[in-house]
Design a protein around this motif. Structure first.
Motif, PDB file in Angstrom:
ATOM      1  N   UNK A   9       3.635   3.849   6.092  1.00 31.05           N
ATOM      2  CA  UNK A   9       4.508   2.854   6.692  1.00 31.05           C
ATOM      3  C   UNK A   9       4.152   1.515   6.090  1.00 31.05           C
ATOM      4  N   UNK A  10       5.114   0.629   6.064  1.00 29.73           N
ATOM      5  CA  UNK A  10       4.909  -0.696   5.478  1.00 29.73           C
ATOM      6  C   UNK A  10       5.736  -1.674   6.304  1.00 29.73           C
ATOM      7  N   UNK A  11       5.052  -2.681   6.812  1.00 27.70           N
ATOM      8  CA  UNK A  11       5.757  -3.631   7.677  1.00 27.70           C
ATOM      9  C   UNK A  11       6.590  -4.595   6.865  1.00 27.70           C
ATOM     10  N   UNK A  12       7.769  -4.867   7.381  1.00 23.74           N
ATOM     11  CA  UNK A  12       8.623  -5.856   6.740  1.00 23.74           C
ATOM     12  C   UNK A  12       9.343  -6.649   7.816  1.00 23.74           C
ATOM     13  N   UNK A  13       9.848  -7.818   7.416  1.00 26.41           N
ATOM     14  CA  UNK A  13      10.510  -8.684   8.390  1.00 26.41           C
ATOM     15  C   UNK A  13      11.973  -8.332   8.523  1.00 26.41           C
ATOM     16  N   UNK A  14      12.446  -8.375   9.731  1.00 25.30           N
ATOM     17  CA  UNK A  14      13.874  -8.196   9.956  1.00 25.30           C
ATOM     18  C   UNK A  14      14.415  -9.437  10.631  1.00 25.30           C
ATOM     19  N   UNK A  15      15.533  -9.300  11.320  1.00 28.80           N
ATOM     20  CA  UNK A  15      16.132 -10.485  11.930  1.00 28.80           C
ATOM     21  C   UNK A  15      15.452 -10.889  13.223  1.00 28.80           C
TER      22      UNK A  15
END
Ligand code: 6R9
Length: 661
Positions: A268-274
């Protein structure tokens, strides 16, 4: 820009690439061949991807069903019944065949300290670390947090997790301890892999100290495994912290892999959303690995013997796919670069290319723009003749930067591949192919195999057919490396990507298809800001700012920036009673910047902060960031409809404020 640099000029494939006396023959060497294969990938996907998966990957048990499910139900699955292990594919099979081949070139922070690691050595290192993880109780399906500098051990850590079927969750080492803490907690990681310190651009980074801070508030963490990067005397918590070197030496340097099903998660890899909460994007073993390997082969036209150098950080998806998994799956030599493009001088990239005879070089527009600004002298007089393919990724590249890259670095004899993709897409999805697709400066050109593109009307959701259209970018069917879910929150996955336009994967980007059918990415249509190719959400930064005791309310927007593409401007309303005098304002500005650095990381720091009385809001209280964006961009004369604002008079005040600062 001169006349012939107008953006719809087509640049043919450089002749040198098609000349067998100068370059290996490209796998795809004409537009017709690309079109034929692309059509085949859409018309007969089972055959196309079944063949590709058999050619590029090694299976311990073959698959029978190439595809199942899709975007309608969010139940995408590829290569069912098949079993394989990503670490076996990236390490073992090459170590067995060519143990002396160099897998990793480590270009350390100090230029004279580079080191090579062969596939044989890599296998031994990965096995020992896998042994350590197993001994620490890590089992298939567990998550392991990785917070590492850019050293070969970062790749070893990823591969050791993959070997035993644990999901790695790499957190970019530029994130603060609080951001790291949140990610460890969300993924419920029991083990954190890190280093004592990091080295970057001559500076020392207190990596372990940041982990200590983070882990204080993570009761789930039982083990912190510390690699000795500098040998500094860092505090070790008894019973929890152990040295990588000592532990690894206790374990045999061969240990078998865990057999994984195709759809077992790889990481898993965290990323930014809205929204403020980052998402743990989950990728699976077979589909992801195939996407990474296939794009290294076709997009970068990788041939045996090539030296592949991706300058990204392993903490981002680009590092996962194009430093570790893609190149190693093909048995390539990959470069791990610990430093920055300007250390010790702005010639660092070019020295690196000349020294290691790099054939494929991959970086971001922000680095290209920054180097271009420093002048051509730094790039002149370096032997860049080994280069064949120059890649860019992370944000739209402006034509000026594209031309500089093409002329000064590529000397007009290399392919420029402007690769569009996302954390969620796993691998490149819109991109030129070096030997086949003529380029245009600033266009990502055409879809990769299996990518069924659509440009939709943002309001009606109707597909805009034909050329010369602009709308939102979506994809009509699942491809192997699409993310399968968000860790622990499948509903959010469906809502973010599959429900906005039912039947489509929604990218969050705006795009145009020009008269020649070429795709131009226009940037995010949601509240995501792209600073130097790093994704940040307005909500994330706003919630960091609001934690400051003086802040009542805030609105964050992305503004244009010459070097970083976008930069962050923050509008801040202070709580009643807080002094707004000029002396205090300077201190406050500093404190607020520190606040964001602390909660998210230095790369998220606002470039400008405006202390204001009021923000533009609708009567229902919805913040209208669009208005702030326009004011900052100097487009106050085209604000559009402001009649829905609760108090339209705030606009004039804001215009004056921005104008005067
Ligand atoms: C790989 C990566 C994804 C967002 C994406 C888009 C922007 C990436 C681009 C590009 C224009 C390109 N983006 N590549 N925009 N041209 N070649 O960057 O993943 O960090 O998830 O960011 O980056 O806006 O939606 P990620």
């Amino acid at each position: 820009m001169t006349e012939d640099q107008a953006t719809d000029v087509l640049y043919p494939v450089p002749e040198r690439l098609l000349d067998p006396t100068q370059c290996p023959e490209p796998y795809i060497s004409s537009m017709e061949q690309y079109q034929e294969m692309y059509r085949e990938s859409l018309d007969n996907p089972d055959q196309f991807f079944g063949k590709l998966a058999t050619e590029l990957l090694s299976w311990s048990k073959p698959f029978h069903t190439v595809r199942h499910g899709g975007l309608h139900h969010g139940d995408v699955a590829w290569f069912l019944e098949g079993q394989l292990n990503a670490a076996y594919n990236c390490v073992d099979r090459h170590a067995f065949a060519t143990p002396e081949k160099i897998a990793i070139i480590y270009e350390a922070d100090e230029p004279n300290q580079s080191e090579n690691i062969t596939y044989g050595e890599l296998l031994r290192k990965v096995c020992q670390l896998a042994g350590v993880l197993r001994a620490r109780g890590v089992r298939k399906g567990d998550t392991v947090a990785i917070y590492m500098p850019m050293i070969p051990e970062a790749a070893v850590a990823l591969l050791a997790c993959a070997r035993i079927g644990a999901l790695h969750s790499v957190v970019f080492a530029g994130f603060s301890s609080e951001a790291l803490r949140d990610r460890i907690r969300d993924a419920k990681s029991r083990v954190v892999i890190t280093a004592d310190q990091g080295k970057r651009g001559g500076k020392t980074i207190e990596t372990k100290r940041i982990v200590d801070e983070a882990v204080k508030e993570c009761p789930s963490v039982e083990t912190v495994l510390v690699y000795e990067r500098t040998g500094a005397d860092v505090p070790m918590t008894k019973g929890r912290d152990v040295w990588w070197g000592e532990e690894a030496s206790l374990h045999p340097n061969f240990t078998p892999v865990e057999e994984m099903n195709s759809e077992d998660p790889l990481f898993l890899l965290y990323t930014s959303g809205s929204t403020g909460q980052p998402k743990g994007v989950v990728h699976t073993t077979a589909g992801y690995l195939l996407g990474a390997a296939a794009t290294v082969k076709y997009v970068f036209d990788y041939h045996p013997g090539d030296i592949f150098a991706c300058m990204a950080d392993v903490g981002w998806i680009t590092g996962h796919s194009y430093i570790v998994y893609g190149p190693l799956a093909l048995g390539a030599t990959t470069v791990i670069f610990e430093s920055i493009p300007t250390y010790p001088t702005p010639s660092r990239y070019w020295e690196l290319i000349a020294k290691h005879k790099v054939t494929q070089f991959y970086t971001a527009p922000t680095a290209i723009r920054a180097l271009r600004r420093l002048g051509d002298d730094w790039v002149k007089d370096h032997d860049l003749s080994s280069l064949r393919v120059l890649g860019t990724v992370g944000e739209p590249i402006n034509p000026e930067a594209w031309h500089w890259y093409n002329d000064k670095v590529g000397k007009n004899r290399c392919a420029i591949v402007d690769t569009y993709w996302q954390t969620e897409t796993g691998s490149n999805i819109i991109t030129p192919l070096p030997g086949a697709i003529p380029t245009k400066a600033g266009s990502a050109t055409l879809p990769f195999f299996g990518i069924d593109l659509a440009i939709l009307d943002p309001v009606s959701g109707k597909e805009l057919i034909g050329n010369d259209v602009t709308g939102v970018l979506a994809i009509k069917r699942a491809w192997p490396s699409i993310a399968r879910t968000i860790y622990g929150n499948h509903q959010r996955f469906l809502e973010t990507y599959l429900k906005p336009y039912p039947g489509y994967y929604f990218t969050g980007d705006g795009a145009s298809r020009d008269k020649d059918g070429y795709i131009w990415i226009r940037g995010r249509v949601d509240d995501v800001i792209n600073v130097s190719g790093h994704r940040l959400s307005t909500a994330e930064i706003e919630s960091a700012l609001i934690m400051h005791h003086a802040v009542a309310e805030t609105a964050v927007i992305g503004a244009h920036d010459e070097v970083t593409g976008q930069c962050i401007h923050a509008f801040v309303c202070l709580k009643p009673g807080v002094s707004k005098g000029p002396a205090h304002a300077t201190d406050l500005n500093k404190e607020l910047v520190i606040q964001v650095r602390k909660v998210i990381g230095p790369f998220a720091a606002p470039k400008k902060i405006y202390l204001v009385e009021d923000l533009p809001k609708t009567r229902s209280g919805k913040l209208m960031r669009r208005i702030l964006r326009k004011i900052v961009a100097g487009e106050s004369d085209s604000l559009g409809d402001i009649s829905t604002l609760a108090d339209p008079s705030v606009v004039e005040v804001l215009i004056a404020k921005v104008g005067s600062s």
